[in-house]
Design an enzyme around this catalytic site. Sequence first.
Site, PDB file in Angstrom:
ATOM      1  N   ARG A  37      -8.581 -30.308 -23.077  1.00 57.71           N
ATOM      2  CA  ARG A  37      -7.952 -31.479 -22.438  1.00 57.71           C
ATOM      3  C   ARG A  37      -8.942 -32.647 -22.433  1.00 57.71           C
ATOM      4  O   ARG A  37      -8.565 -33.790 -22.692  1.00 57.71           O
ATOM      5  CB  ARG A  37      -7.552 -31.083 -21.009  1.00 57.71           C
ATOM      6  CG  ARG A  37      -6.661 -32.061 -20.286  1.00 57.71           C
ATOM      7  CD  ARG A  37      -5.976 -31.389 -19.108  1.00 57.71           C
ATOM      8  NE  ARG A  37      -5.108 -30.312 -19.540  1.00 57.71           N
ATOM      9  CZ  ARG A  37      -5.358 -29.007 -19.340  1.00 57.71           C
ATOM     10  NH1 ARG A  37      -6.429 -28.608 -18.703  1.00 57.71           N
ATOM     11  NH2 ARG A  37      -4.510 -28.103 -19.796  1.00 57.71           N
ATOM     12  N   LYS A  76      -4.164 -30.014 -14.060  1.00 59.41           N
ATOM     13  CA  LYS A  76      -4.246 -30.996 -15.141  1.00 59.41           C
ATOM     14  C   LYS A  76      -4.565 -32.378 -14.580  1.00 59.41           C
ATOM     15  O   LYS A  76      -5.343 -33.131 -15.166  1.00 59.41           O
ATOM     16  CB  LYS A  76      -2.909 -31.069 -15.898  1.00 59.41           C
ATOM     17  CG  LYS A  76      -2.590 -29.880 -16.786  1.00 59.41           C
ATOM     18  CD  LYS A  76      -1.315 -30.170 -17.578  1.00 59.41           C
ATOM     19  CE  LYS A  76      -0.916 -29.059 -18.512  1.00 59.41           C
ATOM     20  NZ  LYS A  76       0.293 -29.383 -19.294  1.00 59.41           N
ATOM     21  N   ASP A 111       0.757 -31.374 -23.515  1.00 61.00           N
ATOM     22  CA  ASP A 111       1.213 -29.993 -23.635  1.00 61.00           C
ATOM     23  C   ASP A 111       0.054 -29.177 -24.174  1.00 61.00           C
ATOM     24  O   ASP A 111      -0.661 -29.620 -25.077  1.00 61.00           O
ATOM     25  CB  ASP A 111       2.438 -29.861 -24.536  1.00 61.00           C
ATOM     26  CG  ASP A 111       3.179 -28.564 -24.234  1.00 61.00           C
ATOM     27  OD1 ASP A 111       3.666 -28.409 -23.090  1.00 61.00           O
ATOM     28  OD2 ASP A 111       3.237 -27.679 -25.109  1.00 61.00           O
ATOM     29  N   ASP A 129      -8.068 -19.249 -17.442  1.00 63.70           N
ATOM     30  CA  ASP A 129      -9.497 -19.534 -17.237  1.00 63.70           C
ATOM     31  C   ASP A 129     -10.345 -18.309 -16.870  1.00 63.70           C
ATOM     32  O   ASP A 129     -11.494 -18.209 -17.329  1.00 63.70           O
ATOM     33  CB  ASP A 129      -9.680 -20.637 -16.179  1.00 63.70           C
ATOM     34  CG  ASP A 129      -9.335 -22.008 -16.742  1.00 63.70           C
ATOM     35  OD1 ASP A 129      -9.222 -22.139 -17.971  1.00 63.70           O
ATOM     36  OD2 ASP A 129      -9.187 -22.954 -15.950  1.00 63.70           O
ATOM     37  N   PHE A 146      -7.425 -22.408 -13.574  1.00 63.54           N
ATOM     38  CA  PHE A 146      -6.031 -21.949 -13.515  1.00 63.54           C
ATOM     39  C   PHE A 146      -5.709 -21.215 -14.810  1.00 63.54           C
ATOM     40  O   PHE A 146      -6.536 -21.128 -15.731  1.00 63.54           O
ATOM     41  CB  PHE A 146      -5.072 -23.130 -13.288  1.00 63.54           C
ATOM     42  CG  PHE A 146      -4.865 -24.017 -14.493  1.00 63.54           C
ATOM     43  CD1 PHE A 146      -5.820 -24.952 -14.853  1.00 63.54           C
ATOM     44  CD2 PHE A 146      -3.708 -23.912 -15.274  1.00 63.54           C
ATOM     45  CE1 PHE A 146      -5.625 -25.770 -15.962  1.00 63.54           C
ATOM     46  CE2 PHE A 146      -3.509 -24.728 -16.386  1.00 63.54           C
ATOM     47  CZ  PHE A 146      -4.476 -25.665 -16.733  1.00 63.54           C
ATOM     48  N   GLY A 147      -4.486 -20.690 -14.879  1.00 62.85           N
ATOM     49  CA  GLY A 147      -4.009 -20.062 -16.115  1.00 62.85           C
ATOM     50  C   GLY A 147      -4.963 -18.995 -16.645  1.00 62.85           C
ATOM     51  O   GLY A 147      -5.354 -18.066 -15.943  1.00 62.85           O
ATOM     52  N   ASN A 163       1.532 -29.931 -13.040  1.00 61.48           N
ATOM     53  CA  ASN A 163       0.345 -29.078 -12.900  1.00 61.48           C
ATOM     54  C   ASN A 163      -0.799 -29.867 -12.242  1.00 61.48           C
ATOM     55  O   ASN A 163      -1.373 -30.769 -12.850  1.00 61.48           O
ATOM     56  CB  ASN A 163      -0.049 -28.577 -14.300  1.00 61.48           C
ATOM     57  CG  ASN A 163      -1.172 -27.582 -14.265  1.00 61.48           C
ATOM     58  OD1 ASN A 163      -2.094 -27.707 -13.483  1.00 61.48           O
ATOM     59  ND2 ASN A 163      -1.098 -26.599 -15.144  1.00 61.48           N
TER      60      ASN A 163
END
Length: 197
Positions: free
Chosen positions: A181, A12, A76, A154, A151-152, A9
């Site tokens: 994170r 990340k 993760d 967000d 991303f995802g 990713n």
Amino acid sequence: MRILFATSNQYKIQEARDIFGELGHTVEPLPLDGLIINFEEPKHLGLDSVAESKIDQALSLISGTEFEGSYILVEDSGVFTSFFKDWPGASSASVLSNLGLDGFLEKMSESNNREGEYRAVAIISDGQKKWKAIGICKGIFSKERLGEGGFGYDPVFIPSEGDGRTFAQMEPSLKSSFSHRAKALKSLSFLIDSPSK
Ligand code: ITT
């Protein structure tokens, strides 16, 4: 310190660069040759077990290579809703690819509670020692997509520590200052620097 982040990713990696960069470390993707990492992920066991499994796989991947002994990072993460127990949770990535954000919002419309959180479990290892940290970022899920960044999830997540915008509406550096994170990686950095370790 040079840290090799075993993840497929790119977002990340960028967040880890923002976070560790400020603390004086460099972050590079592992592997460096452009190959995609494809972890076996026992998602049904939860984030912690998946992160443990990822670090084991990453360390065995670099065993006997020039990267052996480097600091390897894995992480993760997932999105958790207060209303639906453990959903989407460790299956956040697959829920998103199966339902899309619109499908996620439709499911959330069944709930009268829009609270939730992002969680991350990060592990770093030099092959000898292993350090683990978790990070949680609480917030609420919006009723519609807002913003184009990140991303995802967000575009539908409004963090409590923010200014009322979704993560996708914020500058990446603001997200990196208090995301799940960020919290996990900052804790890791303190653990590694701790003289007792
Ligand atoms: P790697 O396993 O290769 O690291 P991945 O994207 O598959 O990358 P995960 O298995 O940890 O990562 O899945 C996490 C999913 O949770 C991710 O795909 C998003 O859907 C969601 N997620 C996690 N952190 C997020 C963030 O900061 N912003 C938005 N969504 C996030």
